[in-house]
Design a protein around this motif. Structure first.
Motif, PDB file in Angstrom:
ATOM      1  N   LYS A   1       1.814   6.013 -15.749  1.00  0.00           N
ATOM      2  CA  LYS A   1       0.554   5.385 -16.133  1.00  0.00           C
ATOM      3  C   LYS A   1      -0.046   4.721 -14.901  1.00  0.00           C
ATOM      4  CE  LYS A   1      -1.382   1.638 -18.865  1.00  0.00           C
ATOM      5  NZ  LYS A   1      -1.067   0.465 -19.674  1.00  0.00           N
ATOM      6  N   GLY A   2      -1.365   4.849 -14.739  1.00  0.00           N
ATOM      7  CA  GLY A   2      -2.087   4.167 -13.667  1.00  0.00           C
ATOM      8  C   GLY A   2      -1.807   4.688 -12.279  1.00  0.00           C
ATOM      9  N   LEU A   3      -1.344   5.911 -12.173  1.00  0.00           N
ATOM     10  CA  LEU A   3      -0.989   6.464 -10.862  1.00  0.00           C
ATOM     11  C   LEU A   3      -2.228   6.970 -10.148  1.00  0.00           C
ATOM     12  CD1 LEU A   3       2.125   8.481 -12.042  1.00  0.00           C
ATOM     13  CD2 LEU A   3       2.056   6.161 -11.117  1.00  0.00           C
TER      14      LEU A   3
ATOM     15  N   TRP B   1       9.999   2.302 -12.915  1.00  0.00           N
ATOM     16  CA  TRP B   1       9.590   1.828 -11.602  1.00  0.00           C
ATOM     17  C   TRP B   1       8.154   1.336 -11.733  1.00  0.00           C
ATOM     18  CZ3 TRP B   1      12.803   5.696 -12.621  1.00  0.00           C
ATOM     19  CH2 TRP B   1      13.945   5.855 -11.862  1.00  0.00           C
ATOM     20  N   GLY B   2       7.849   0.156 -11.210  1.00  0.00           N
ATOM     21  CA  GLY B   2       6.491  -0.371 -11.242  1.00  0.00           C
ATOM     22  C   GLY B   2       6.337  -1.542 -12.191  1.00  0.00           C
ATOM     23  N   ASP B   3       5.112  -1.697 -12.722  1.00  0.00           N
ATOM     24  CA  ASP B   3       4.795  -2.805 -13.618  1.00  0.00           C
ATOM     25  C   ASP B   3       4.010  -2.282 -14.817  1.00  0.00           C
ATOM     26  OD1 ASP B   3       2.072  -2.508 -12.793  1.00  0.00           O
ATOM     27  OD2 ASP B   3       2.412  -3.870 -11.122  1.00  0.00           O
ATOM     28  N   GLU B   4       3.448  -3.168 -15.616  1.00  0.00           N
ATOM     29  CA  GLU B   4       2.744  -2.760 -16.837  1.00  0.00           C
ATOM     30  C   GLU B   4       1.491  -1.927 -16.562  1.00  0.00           C
ATOM     31  OE1 GLU B   4       1.953  -6.017 -19.461  1.00  0.00           O
ATOM     32  OE2 GLU B   4       4.051  -6.611 -19.530  1.00  0.00           O
ATOM     33  N   GLN B   5       0.809  -2.181 -15.447  1.00  0.00           N
ATOM     34  CA  GLN B   5      -0.423  -1.463 -15.140  1.00  0.00           C
ATOM     35  C   GLN B   5      -0.168  -0.113 -14.467  1.00  0.00           C
ATOM     36  OE1 GLN B   5      -0.301  -4.951 -14.508  1.00  0.00           O
ATOM     37  NE2 GLN B   5      -1.303  -5.079 -16.501  1.00  0.00           N
ATOM     38  N   ARG B   6       0.900  -0.026 -13.665  1.00  0.00           N
ATOM     39  CA  ARG B   6       1.193   1.206 -12.933  1.00  0.00           C
ATOM     40  C   ARG B   6       2.696   1.413 -12.929  1.00  0.00           C
ATOM     41  NH1 ARG B   6      -0.433   1.763  -6.751  1.00  0.00           N
ATOM     42  NH2 ARG B   6       1.489   0.601  -6.499  1.00  0.00           N
ATOM     43  N   PHE B   7       3.138   2.495 -13.576  1.00  0.00           N
ATOM     44  CA  PHE B   7       4.580   2.718 -13.639  1.00  0.00           C
ATOM     45  C   PHE B   7       4.920   4.191 -13.762  1.00  0.00           C
ATOM     46  CE2 PHE B   7       3.353   2.231 -18.108  1.00  0.00           C
ATOM     47  CZ  PHE B   7       3.973   3.331 -18.690  1.00  0.00           C
ATOM     48  N   ILE B   8       6.175   4.484 -13.456  1.00  0.00           N
ATOM     49  CA  ILE B   8       6.799   5.769 -13.737  1.00  0.00           C
ATOM     50  C   ILE B   8       8.046   5.453 -14.543  1.00  0.00           C
ATOM     51  CG2 ILE B   8       8.011   7.773 -12.783  1.00  0.00           C
ATOM     52  CD1 ILE B   8       6.169   7.552 -10.317  1.00  0.00           C
ATOM     53  N   SER B   9       8.201   6.143 -15.668  1.00  0.00           N
ATOM     54  CA  SER B   9       9.354   5.965 -16.542  1.00  0.00           C
ATOM     55  C   SER B   9      10.102   7.291 -16.630  1.00  0.00           C
ATOM     56  CB  SER B   9       8.889   5.532 -17.934  1.00  0.00           C
ATOM     57  OG  SER B   9       9.988   5.390 -18.795  1.00  0.00           O
ATOM     58  N   VAL B  10      11.416   7.238 -16.435  1.00  0.00           N
ATOM     59  CA  VAL B  10      12.238   8.449 -16.462  1.00  0.00           C
ATOM     60  C   VAL B  10      13.340   8.274 -17.504  1.00  0.00           C
ATOM     61  CG1 VAL B  10      13.732   9.970 -15.117  1.00  0.00           C
ATOM     62  CG2 VAL B  10      11.766   8.883 -14.005  1.00  0.00           C
TER      63      VAL B  10
ATOM     64  N   ALA C   1       0.823  -1.207   0.000  1.00  0.00           N
ATOM     65  CA  ALA C   1       0.000   0.000   0.000  1.00  0.00           C
ATOM     66  C   ALA C   1       0.859   1.260   0.000  1.00  0.00           C
ATOM     67  CB  ALA C   1      -0.932  -0.005   1.211  1.00  0.00           C
ATOM     68  N   CYS C   2       2.085   1.166   0.462  1.00  0.00           N
ATOM     69  CA  CYS C   2       2.981   2.322   0.552  1.00  0.00           C
ATOM     70  C   CYS C   2       3.901   2.426  -0.659  1.00  0.00           C
ATOM     71  CB  CYS C   2       3.815   2.230   1.825  1.00  0.00           C
ATOM     72  SG  CYS C   2       2.843   2.352   3.313  1.00  0.00           S
ATOM     73  N   SER C   3       3.488   1.926  -1.786  1.00  0.00           N
ATOM     74  CA  SER C   3       4.314   1.981  -2.987  1.00  0.00           C
ATOM     75  C   SER C   3       4.714   3.413  -3.290  1.00  0.00           C
ATOM     76  CB  SER C   3       3.544   1.399  -4.172  1.00  0.00           C
ATOM     77  OG  SER C   3       4.264   1.622  -5.357  1.00  0.00           O
ATOM     78  N   LYS C   4       5.951   3.589  -3.704  1.00  0.00           N
ATOM     79  CA  LYS C   4       6.448   4.907  -4.063  1.00  0.00           C
ATOM     80  C   LYS C   4       6.051   5.298  -5.477  1.00  0.00           C
ATOM     81  CE  LYS C   4      10.257   4.936  -0.843  1.00  0.00           C
ATOM     82  NZ  LYS C   4      11.669   5.268  -0.660  1.00  0.00           N
ATOM     83  N   VAL C   5       5.444   4.365  -6.220  1.00  0.00           N
ATOM     84  CA  VAL C   5       4.971   4.643  -7.575  1.00  0.00           C
ATOM     85  C   VAL C   5       3.548   5.177  -7.453  1.00  0.00           C
ATOM     86  CG1 VAL C   5       4.504   3.666  -9.862  1.00  0.00           C
ATOM     87  CG2 VAL C   5       6.429   2.816  -8.509  1.00  0.00           C
ATOM     88  N   ASN C   6       3.447   6.503  -7.223  1.00  0.00           N
ATOM     89  CA  ASN C   6       2.143   7.126  -7.028  1.00  0.00           C
ATOM     90  C   ASN C   6       2.152   8.549  -7.590  1.00  0.00           C
ATOM     91  OD1 ASN C   6       3.231   8.897  -4.965  1.00  0.00           O
ATOM     92  ND2 ASN C   6       3.140   7.155  -3.567  1.00  0.00           N
ATOM     93  N   GLN C   7       0.979   9.138  -7.669  1.00  0.00           N
ATOM     94  CA  GLN C   7       0.826  10.476  -8.249  1.00  0.00           C
ATOM     95  C   GLN C   7       1.589  11.521  -7.446  1.00  0.00           C
ATOM     96  OE1 GLN C   7      -0.753  11.287 -11.215  1.00  0.00           O
ATOM     97  NE2 GLN C   7       0.264  13.234 -10.857  1.00  0.00           N
ATOM     98  N   GLU C   8       1.601  11.391  -6.137  1.00  0.00           N
ATOM     99  CA  GLU C   8       2.298  12.360  -5.287  1.00  0.00           C
ATOM    100  C   GLU C   8       3.794  12.420  -5.625  1.00  0.00           C
ATOM    101  OE1 GLU C   8       3.248  13.256  -0.583  1.00  0.00           O
ATOM    102  OE2 GLU C   8       1.860  11.641  -1.100  1.00  0.00           O
TER     103      GLU C   8
ATOM    104  N   PRO D   1      15.138   1.465  -9.317  1.00  0.00           N
ATOM    105  CA  PRO D   1      14.242   1.179 -10.451  1.00  0.00           C
ATOM    106  C   PRO D   1      14.028  -0.319 -10.655  1.00  0.00           C
ATOM    107  CG  PRO D   1      16.411   1.804 -11.237  1.00  0.00           C
ATOM    108  CD  PRO D   1      16.432   1.982  -9.751  1.00  0.00           C
ATOM    109  N   THR D   2      12.915  -0.648 -11.286  1.00  0.00           N
ATOM    110  CA  THR D   2      12.606  -2.028 -11.657  1.00  0.00           C
ATOM    111  C   THR D   2      13.513  -2.473 -12.786  1.00  0.00           C
ATOM    112  OG1 THR D   2      10.298  -1.587 -11.068  1.00  0.00           O
ATOM    113  CG2 THR D   2      10.732  -3.570 -12.353  1.00  0.00           C
ATOM    114  N   GLU D   3      13.768  -1.568 -13.740  1.00  0.00           N
ATOM    115  CA  GLU D   3      14.674  -1.881 -14.846  1.00  0.00           C
ATOM    116  C   GLU D   3      15.220  -0.604 -15.457  1.00  0.00           C
ATOM    117  OE1 GLU D   3      12.848  -3.106 -18.740  1.00  0.00           O
ATOM    118  OE2 GLU D   3      11.095  -3.379 -17.453  1.00  0.00           O
ATOM    119  N   CYS D   4      16.391  -0.707 -16.061  1.00  0.00           N
ATOM    120  CA  CYS D   4      17.039   0.409 -16.762  1.00  0.00           C
ATOM    121  C   CYS D   4      17.701  -0.114 -18.034  1.00  0.00           C
ATOM    122  CB  CYS D   4      18.118   1.057 -15.899  1.00  0.00           C
ATOM    123  SG  CYS D   4      17.510   2.052 -14.543  1.00  0.00           S
ATOM    124  N   ALA D   5      17.769   0.746 -19.019  1.00  0.00           N
ATOM    125  CA  ALA D   5      18.484   0.428 -20.262  1.00  0.00           C
ATOM    126  C   ALA D   5      18.995   1.736 -20.846  1.00  0.00           C
ATOM    127  CB  ALA D   5      17.548  -0.254 -21.249  1.00  0.00           C
TER     128      ALA D   5
END
Length: 84
Positions: free
Chosen positions: A81-83, A59-68, A17-24, A45-49
């Motif tokens: 997406k999905g934040l 950071w996150g998964d296919e349904q909810r993520f932040i990409s930088v 519930a305390c995921s850092k992948v959120n709108q805030e 991060p979950t993954e980098c390239a």
């Protein structure tokens, strides 16, 4: 049944519930931030390239993520997406 099992399950649910992948946290991202600043905000991060001084981390998964996207060590742009 011992009390340890329900307590462990409750702790696991609290962490999810305390995921850092959120709108805030997404709203705190700014172009020019360093990778260290972003990871301080979102964690590892979950993954980098990347290649040739450009990189992209997610950071996150296919349904909810932040990409930088970075140019060198600095945030160039970001999306989410999905934040909530």
């Amino acid at each position: 049944m011992s009390l340890r099992t329900p307590a462990l399950l409750l702790c696991c649910l609290a962490l999810v519930a305390c995921s850092k992948v959120n709108q805030e946290n997404y709203s705190k991202l700014k172009p020019g931030m360093t990778k260290t600043e972003v990871e301080g905000l979102l964690g590892g991060p979950t993954e980098c390239a990347g290649a040739l001084g450009m990189s992209s981390c997610t950071w996150g998964d296919e349904q909810r993520f932040i990409s930088v996207q970075y140019a060198g060590d600095k945030v160039l742009m970001f999306s989410g997406k999905g934040l909530k």
